[in-house]
Design a protein around this motif. Sequence first.
Motif, PDB file in Angstrom:
ATOM      1  N   UNK A 328       0.835  -1.189   0.000  1.00 48.82           N
ATOM      2  CA  UNK A 328       0.000   0.000   0.000  1.00 48.82           C
ATOM      3  C   UNK A 328       0.870   1.239   0.000  1.00 48.82           C
ATOM      4  N   UNK A 329       0.472   2.251  -0.769  1.00 43.48           N
ATOM      5  CA  UNK A 329       1.186   3.519  -0.821  1.00 43.48           C
ATOM      6  C   UNK A 329       0.171   4.635  -0.601  1.00 43.48           C
ATOM      7  N   UNK A 330       0.459   5.553   0.300  1.00 44.88           N
ATOM      8  CA  UNK A 330      -0.458   6.665   0.508  1.00 44.88           C
ATOM      9  C   UNK A 330      -0.463   7.134   1.949  1.00 44.88           C
ATOM     10  N   UNK A 331      -1.650   7.488   2.433  1.00 39.67           N
ATOM     11  CA  UNK A 331      -1.804   8.063   3.765  1.00 39.67           C
ATOM     12  C   UNK A 331      -2.459   7.037   4.673  1.00 39.67           C
ATOM     13  N   UNK A 332      -1.927   6.881   5.858  1.00 42.60           N
ATOM     14  CA  UNK A 332      -2.580   6.034   6.847  1.00 42.60           C
ATOM     15  C   UNK A 332      -1.781   4.773   7.138  1.00 42.60           C
ATOM     16  N   UNK A 333      -1.728   4.424   8.404  1.00 41.82           N
ATOM     17  CA  UNK A 333      -1.060   3.204   8.844  1.00 41.82           C
ATOM     18  C   UNK A 333      -2.118   2.115   8.926  1.00 41.82           C
ATOM     19  N   UNK A 334      -2.295   1.363   7.833  1.00 38.84           N
ATOM     20  CA  UNK A 334      -3.384   0.400   7.737  1.00 38.84           C
ATOM     21  C   UNK A 334      -2.848  -0.972   7.348  1.00 38.84           C
ATOM     22  N   UNK A 335      -3.641  -1.987   7.620  1.00 35.49           N
ATOM     23  CA  UNK A 335      -3.369  -3.344   7.170  1.00 35.49           C
ATOM     24  C   UNK A 335      -4.575  -3.856   6.405  1.00 35.49           C
ATOM     25  N   UNK A 336      -4.330  -4.487   5.276  1.00 40.64           N
ATOM     26  CA  UNK A 336      -5.390  -5.139   4.502  1.00 40.64           C
ATOM     27  C   UNK A 336      -5.066  -6.625   4.482  1.00 40.64           C
ATOM     28  N   UNK A 337      -5.904  -7.434   5.115  1.00 40.57           N
ATOM     29  CA  UNK A 337      -5.684  -8.874   5.179  1.00 40.57           C
ATOM     30  C   UNK A 337      -6.333  -9.525   3.958  1.00 40.57           C
ATOM     31  N   UNK A 338      -5.516 -10.144   3.108  1.00 42.67           N
ATOM     32  CA  UNK A 338      -6.024 -10.812   1.921  1.00 42.67           C
ATOM     33  C   UNK A 338      -6.674 -12.141   2.265  1.00 42.67           C
ATOM     34  N   UNK A 344      -1.433  -7.002   2.962  1.00 47.42           N
ATOM     35  CA  UNK A 344      -0.727  -5.980   2.196  1.00 47.42           C
ATOM     36  C   UNK A 344       0.115  -5.147   3.138  1.00 47.42           C
ATOM     37  N   UNK A 345       1.355  -4.917   2.773  1.00 37.36           N
ATOM     38  CA  UNK A 345       2.286  -4.132   3.591  1.00 37.36           C
ATOM     39  C   UNK A 345       2.183  -2.664   3.212  1.00 37.36           C
ATOM     40  N   UNK A 346       1.886  -1.815   4.172  1.00 36.59           N
ATOM     41  CA  UNK A 346       1.794  -0.373   3.920  1.00 36.59           C
ATOM     42  C   UNK A 346       3.183   0.245   3.989  1.00 36.59           C
ATOM     43  N   UNK A 347       3.575   0.913   2.921  1.00 37.62           N
ATOM     44  CA  UNK A 347       4.879   1.569   2.884  1.00 37.62           C
ATOM     45  C   UNK A 347       4.827   2.889   3.653  1.00 37.62           C
ATOM     46  N   UNK A 348       5.936   3.299   4.239  1.00 36.99           N
ATOM     47  CA  UNK A 348       5.967   4.613   4.905  1.00 36.99           C
ATOM     48  C   UNK A 348       5.901   5.735   3.894  1.00 36.99           C
ATOM     49  N   UNK A 349       5.528   6.909   4.364  1.00 41.39           N
ATOM     50  CA  UNK A 349       5.550   8.079   3.482  1.00 41.39           C
ATOM     51  C   UNK A 349       6.974   8.356   3.028  1.00 41.39           C
ATOM     52  N   UNK A 355      10.094   8.421  -3.647  1.00 41.06           N
ATOM     53  CA  UNK A 355       8.925   7.939  -4.386  1.00 41.06           C
ATOM     54  C   UNK A 355       9.282   7.636  -5.839  1.00 41.06           C
ATOM     55  N   UNK A 356       9.991   8.557  -6.488  1.00 43.01           N
ATOM     56  CA  UNK A 356      10.363   8.348  -7.886  1.00 43.01           C
ATOM     57  C   UNK A 356      11.225   7.108  -8.062  1.00 43.01           C
ATOM     58  N   UNK A 357      12.055   6.820  -7.089  1.00 44.59           N
ATOM     59  CA  UNK A 357      12.903   5.625  -7.156  1.00 44.59           C
ATOM     60  C   UNK A 357      12.080   4.367  -6.874  1.00 44.59           C
ATOM     61  N   UNK A 358      11.173   4.450  -5.913  1.00 48.93           N
ATOM     62  CA  UNK A 358      10.417   3.266  -5.492  1.00 48.93           C
ATOM     63  C   UNK A 358       9.458   2.778  -6.563  1.00 48.93           C
ATOM     64  N   UNK A 359       8.809   3.687  -7.274  1.00 55.16           N
ATOM     65  CA  UNK A 359       7.784   3.264  -8.230  1.00 55.16           C
ATOM     66  C   UNK A 359       8.373   2.465  -9.384  1.00 55.16           C
ATOM     67  N   UNK A 360       9.669   2.555  -9.616  1.00 54.94           N
ATOM     68  CA  UNK A 360      10.303   1.768 -10.680  1.00 54.94           C
ATOM     69  C   UNK A 360      10.240   0.267 -10.404  1.00 54.94           C
ATOM     70  N   UNK A 376      -2.671  11.836 -10.652  1.00 62.23           N
ATOM     71  CA  UNK A 376      -1.370  11.768 -11.318  1.00 62.23           C
ATOM     72  C   UNK A 376      -0.725  10.396 -11.165  1.00 62.23           C
ATOM     73  N   UNK A 377      -1.107   9.655 -10.137  1.00 67.74           N
ATOM     74  CA  UNK A 377      -0.481   8.358  -9.878  1.00 67.74           C
ATOM     75  C   UNK A 377      -0.542   7.406 -11.068  1.00 67.74           C
ATOM     76  N   UNK A 378      -1.666   7.277 -11.803  1.00 70.08           N
ATOM     77  CA  UNK A 378      -1.656   6.383 -12.958  1.00 70.08           C
ATOM     78  C   UNK A 378      -0.570   6.712 -13.979  1.00 70.08           C
ATOM     79  N   UNK A 379      -0.281   7.993 -14.162  1.00 66.70           N
ATOM     80  CA  UNK A 379       0.736   8.387 -15.130  1.00 66.70           C
ATOM     81  C   UNK A 379       2.140   8.162 -14.576  1.00 66.70           C
ATOM     82  N   UNK A 380       2.306   8.389 -13.261  1.00 70.97           N
ATOM     83  CA  UNK A 380       3.586   8.054 -12.633  1.00 70.97           C
ATOM     84  C   UNK A 380       3.935   6.591 -12.889  1.00 70.97           C
ATOM     85  N   UNK A 381       2.967   5.718 -12.650  1.00 68.24           N
ATOM     86  CA  UNK A 381       3.219   4.282 -12.717  1.00 68.24           C
ATOM     87  C   UNK A 381       3.293   3.771 -14.154  1.00 68.24           C
TER      88      UNK A 381
END
Length: 503
Positions: A328-338, A344-349, A355-360, A376-381
């Motif tokens: 997970x990327x974004x705001x909030x310290x959350x867990x999503x149990x599949x 899903x592991x939430x990445x830190x801000x 960010x530019x390095x990580x999205x690669x 803008x995120x769809x275009x970043x990715x």
Amino acid sequence: MLAIADFILGKDTIRAAYRNLAFGEKNQLGIPGLIAWLFLLPLSKTRSFKTMIRKSAAKVRPMLVTYNKAGIDLSMNSILDLPEVVVVQTRVKTVNVLVPAFSIETMSAGFFGVFQIALMIARQGLNVRLVLFDNFYFDRDVFHRNLQRYPGLERLLDEVELDYVGDRYLPLNVSPHDSAVATVWYSAYFARKIMDTIGGGPFLYLIQDYEAAFYPFSSLYALADATYAFNYQALVSTKPLLEFMKAKSPRVAALASANKAVYFNNACSAAMPEKADFLAKHAGKTKKLAFYSRPTVNRNMFDLGARALIDAWNKGYFDTGHNWELYGMGIGDVEIHLDARRKITQLPRMSLGEYEEKIREFDICLSLMASPHPSITPFDMAGVGAIVVTNAFENKAADYFAGISPNILVSAPDVPSLTETLRLALSRVDDLDGRFDGAVNMNYPRDWESVWTDEHRALVRVLFGSAPGKASPLSGGNLVERHTFIHPNVGRQAKHPFGDDIP
């Protein structure tokens, strides 16, 4: 008996003991309270006592909420408590870019647009001033230092003035020929006040979403929506948002037909990959998915996205022969149990560079937006070779994204459609050549130098007129020794008014 106990032990002691017996509240009763508790214990076994408890539990105890002018003004983003504006004949003609509260450490992508528009206007030879009109903590030196982390903004304070009037202690001094740029809906009220003070005329409205939709039907919805009928010309972020606004607002439709409302594309953060590096990074068995996970921002449709991922996981769509890592990327310290074992592991801000390095690293991205703005995120990715799953909304449809990159797949905003579109994305993960071509040939700007066209510059020149000569970046305003200010209400608006944050 109760009257005697009240007299001897006091009403508060009797009440505390009663609530302990009736509702199980843990109270520090003390010796008097213990005596009261022992006194009430036999009574608690009677039918009349139990009937009294049921009535007490059902009884509504209304809480008195008080309102006053100051509190109501705060709740409406202080549009009725704006800084004073004073005309000073000796001030140089200036374009005042009205900047809401922000935190430089977690500055959102919307602010990149604000500051880049200020630079674009300044580079037409006009004197530009950033006016910080919200009441929030600000330190110019810290701001300048942190700007060095954002490519293209390093020299911002060398090219524009900066004035903080959020404390309302001193007025905003303007020349008789000034103009204003509104950058968020409530700044449009201040832009209108500035223009009215100098005799009227349109301001420039930077529209980066239909911001009335940020609120349920409410006072704020009405106040935000009303700004689209003000006297302005507009720069609108992305073509689908402009088309939506034309259908929504007669004012925008009329402006667009006269070339006085035009769209621009906020630059994305996707650095062009080298093919050899791209193939080496993505040829292995380990694959990574990024979910733009912002449960606190309703328009990012966290629940829909999370539920679609859970369904795709449990239907076996991720059984592709790869080792999948989901983040997970974004705001909030959350867990999503599949399921019972995977989450899903939430990445830190991250900073923009991180960010530019990580999205690669990512092969698939799920990024949703309940807005005519694509975000803008769809275009970043997509621009770094990931297959992106996003959603249609109102007039924002698949044909728009198809004209940008085949790496972007578009789904209806419902769980079954998103789950199926994730399946399609997973089926394309090994087409590295196709993913790379979709990234390299993406039809979307990757830097702000590629954003502005002659159409944008012409709008600025016509609206703001000719250049009067430049002022010193620190001259003529209120920024002397008060560029750092802390107010008791500092937390009121220190949230991002714009749509997209750097995760």
